[in-house]
Scaffold this active site. Structure first.
Site, mmCIF file in Angstrom:
data_model
loop_
_atom_site.group_PDB
_atom_site.id
_atom_site.type_symbol
_atom_site.label_atom_id
_atom_site.label_comp_id
_atom_site.label_asym_id
_atom_site.label_seq_id
_atom_site.Cartn_x
_atom_site.Cartn_y
_atom_site.Cartn_z
ATOM 1 N NE ARG A 37 -3.753 -2.180 0.744
ATOM 2 C CZ ARG A 37 -3.705 -3.603 0.208
ATOM 3 N NH1 ARG A 37 -2.656 -3.752 -0.687
ATOM 4 N NH2 ARG A 37 -4.572 -4.550 0.493
ATOM 5 C CD GLU A 86 -4.838 0.813 3.170
ATOM 6 O OE1 GLU A 86 -5.516 1.284 2.364
ATOM 7 O OE2 GLU A 86 -4.747 -0.493 3.381
ATOM 8 C CB SER A 134 -8.412 -0.615 4.455
ATOM 9 O OG SER A 134 -8.973 -1.952 3.947
HETATM 10 P P1 NAP Z 1 -10.563 -10.295 5.080
HETATM 11 O O1 NAP Z 1 -10.800 -11.393 4.040
HETATM 12 O O2 NAP Z 1 -11.505 -10.254 6.490
HETATM 13 O O3 NAP Z 1 -9.143 -10.534 5.741
HETATM 14 C C1 NAP Z 1 -8.477 -9.936 6.746
HETATM 15 C C2 NAP Z 1 -7.041 -9.375 6.251
HETATM 16 O O4 NAP Z 1 -6.420 -10.677 6.566
HETATM 17 C C3 NAP Z 1 -6.872 -8.861 5.122
HETATM 18 O O5 NAP Z 1 -6.757 -7.651 5.464
HETATM 19 C C4 NAP Z 1 -5.821 -9.778 4.335
HETATM 20 O O6 NAP Z 1 -4.843 -8.892 4.447
HETATM 21 C C5 NAP Z 1 -5.510 -10.886 5.434
HETATM 22 N N1 NAP Z 1 -5.844 -12.129 4.638
HETATM 23 C C6 NAP Z 1 -7.002 -12.786 4.573
HETATM 24 N N2 NAP Z 1 -6.822 -13.938 3.780
HETATM 25 C C7 NAP Z 1 -5.506 -13.977 3.660
HETATM 26 C C8 NAP Z 1 -4.701 -15.031 2.834
HETATM 27 N N3 NAP Z 1 -5.289 -16.132 2.599
HETATM 28 N N4 NAP Z 1 -3.207 -14.700 2.908
HETATM 29 C C9 NAP Z 1 -2.682 -13.732 3.501
HETATM 30 N N5 NAP Z 1 -3.669 -12.567 3.946
HETATM 31 C C10 NAP Z 1 -4.915 -12.910 4.093
HETATM 32 O O7 NAP Z 1 -10.285 -8.930 4.524
HETATM 33 P P2 NAP Z 1 -11.098 -7.870 4.120
HETATM 34 O O8 NAP Z 1 -10.987 -6.618 5.065
HETATM 35 O O9 NAP Z 1 -12.487 -8.242 4.122
HETATM 36 O O10 NAP Z 1 -10.448 -7.435 2.887
HETATM 37 C C11 NAP Z 1 -10.269 -8.250 1.795
HETATM 38 C C12 NAP Z 1 -9.378 -7.853 0.578
HETATM 39 O O11 NAP Z 1 -9.627 -6.588 0.134
HETATM 40 C C13 NAP Z 1 -7.988 -7.942 1.469
HETATM 41 O O12 NAP Z 1 -6.819 -8.276 0.669
HETATM 42 C C14 NAP Z 1 -8.022 -6.323 1.687
HETATM 43 O O13 NAP Z 1 -6.628 -5.842 1.791
HETATM 44 C C15 NAP Z 1 -8.537 -5.894 0.487
HETATM 45 N N6 NAP Z 1 -9.242 -4.303 0.885
HETATM 46 C C16 NAP Z 1 -8.573 -3.190 0.666
HETATM 47 C C17 NAP Z 1 -8.903 -1.896 1.106
HETATM 48 C C18 NAP Z 1 -8.127 -0.624 1.090
HETATM 49 O O14 NAP Z 1 -8.726 0.342 1.209
HETATM 50 N N7 NAP Z 1 -6.663 -0.823 0.829
HETATM 51 C C19 NAP Z 1 -10.323 -2.095 1.362
HETATM 52 C C20 NAP Z 1 -10.954 -3.125 1.407
HETATM 53 C C21 NAP Z 1 -10.462 -4.301 1.111
HETATM 54 P P3 NAP Z 1 -4.253 -8.179 2.862
HETATM 55 O O15 NAP Z 1 -4.765 -6.849 3.140
HETATM 56 O O16 NAP Z 1 -2.721 -8.141 2.918
HETATM 57 O O17 NAP Z 1 -4.883 -8.820 1.587
#
Ligand code: NAP
Length: 352
Positions: free
Chosen positions: A170, A348, A252
């Protein structure tokens, strides 16, 4: 670059529709950029002389805490094309003002897979490299070829490759030394012809399985298509994340913290349930949303700023919140997480 390029400025410009939190702040001066040439003409115009500048695309990764006494450049550059291909990949170029999600959908409609995990991320193509957007196991950097940017001080158009952009989790040079120095005008992505699905994240895998069963088609073991992953990601995001048009937010709000193995072991002794993911470099990624939830913040509000009730990593504007309210909420969360887990949460978004 032509000095004669006509430029129209708007004074006292409302930014509410230009930031996804929906903060009601104003810019001293604003200018809509529809052609590359207008960028330099705008910043060199005597009416904008000496003013600080702020570049806004979709405004999905910024917290506007106050009115902006400067020039806001509203990047509305449009256009997308398959720029070239070689034996290994297609190269697809999009202008910075293109909506990210529509661009991803368009690549799939052209039969070009590779960006489907990044469906429905708010914001523009030009913002994607700044943040090195990522979701469901894919980071933009993995599909990045190069970008074009205008260096405001020199007026030069530069082409930057991935190493020049210094992408991290990020993160990129544009959040650091390059901040306020470059305006990104277009981005070229490299979409490998040898595509393999990335469907390992639990939510996406579950959604794919549910859809397959729901259709009564195909077996659970069949590899999903890029379109199926796109649809699953859209489904998961719609169910879990608030639509900024309905409830202001910037995705996020905190990065997932990385801790070393020793710190993780100590933490796990105290909190056996901690949600974590081992990294290739030996460190451990903690799910920031879990830490926040565990501190009791999920669904809680501080004034009109609140933690989303379905996803603790997302801070929302329940209506009438200011950037200062969100900042106060973020600070309270950081304080509690640090006190309980000894972990610092890093925001972020960029703050103004
Ligand atoms: P989630 O599925 O509830 O998982 C929580 C966190 O655990 C995530 O942030 C993800 O990290 C990590 N994670 C889950 N499964 C994983 C795996 N198999 N291997 C490694 N790391 C894992 O997450 P969520 O909040 O609903 O978001 C889903 C994805 O969308 C994530 O990748 C998240 O980063 C992305 N997202 C990004 C934003 C943003 O504004 N940047 C907003 C919403 C969602 P990572 O974040 O490193 O992937």
């Amino acid at each position: 670059m032509s000095e004669a390029e006509p430029i129209s400025f708007i004074a006292d410009y409302p930014l509410r529709a230009h930031n996804t939190f929906g903060f009601d702040v104003r810019a001293q001066l604003a200018c809509r950029i529809e052609r590359d040439e207008q960028l330099l003409a705008a910043v060199r115009d005597p009416r904008a002389a000496g003013l600080p500048r702020l570049v806004l695309g979709g405004g999905s990764n910024i917290v506007l805490t106050r009115d902006f006494a400067g020039l806001v450049l509203l990047v509305a550059l449009r256009g997308r094309r398959i720029a070239r291909e070689d034996g290994d990949a297609w190269y697809v170029e999009a202008a910075a003002g293109e909506n990210w999600h529509e661009f991803v959908a368009w690549t799939l409609a052209q039969g070009l897979p590779g960006l489907e995990n990044l469906a429905l991320i708010p914001g523009t193509v030009g913002a994607a490299p700044i943040q090195n957007i990522g979701a469901y196991g894919l980071e933009m950097a993995e599909r990045f070829a190069s970008l074009r940017a205008v260096e405001l001080a020199t007026g030069e158009t530069v082409e930057l490759d991935a190493s020049a952009c210094r992408f991290g989790y990020r993160d990129s040079v544009f959040k650091r030394e390059g901040r306020d120095r470059f305006v990104i005008t277009s981005v070229t992505f490299r979409l490998p012809k040898a595509w393999t699905p990335r469907a390992g994240y639990a939510d996406v895998a579950r959604e794919l399985a549910a859809r397959r069963h729901g259709d009564g088609n195909g077996s659970v073991d069949a590899a999903p298509s890029a379109q199926a992953i796109f649809d699953a990601v859209v489904g998961v995001r719609r169910a879990k994340l608030p639509d900024p048009l309905a409830l202001g937010n910037a995705g996020s709000f905190f990065k997932n913290p990385l801790v070393d193995a020793a710190q993780f072991d100590a933490l796990r002794q105290r909190e056996p349930q901690v949600v974590s993911y081992a990294q290739p470099d030996g460190r451990v990624k903690l799910a920031a949303g879990w830490l926040i939830d565990r501190c009791g913040w999920k669904g809680r509000a501080l004034g009109a700023a609140a933690v989303h009730d379905r996803q603790a990593l997302v801070l929302v504007n329940r209506g009438g919140a200011t950037g200062a309210d969100v900042l106060a909420l973020a600070t309270a969360i950081q304080r509690d997480v640090a006190a309980r887990f000894g972990v610092d949460l890093e925001p972020e978004p960029i703050f103004l």
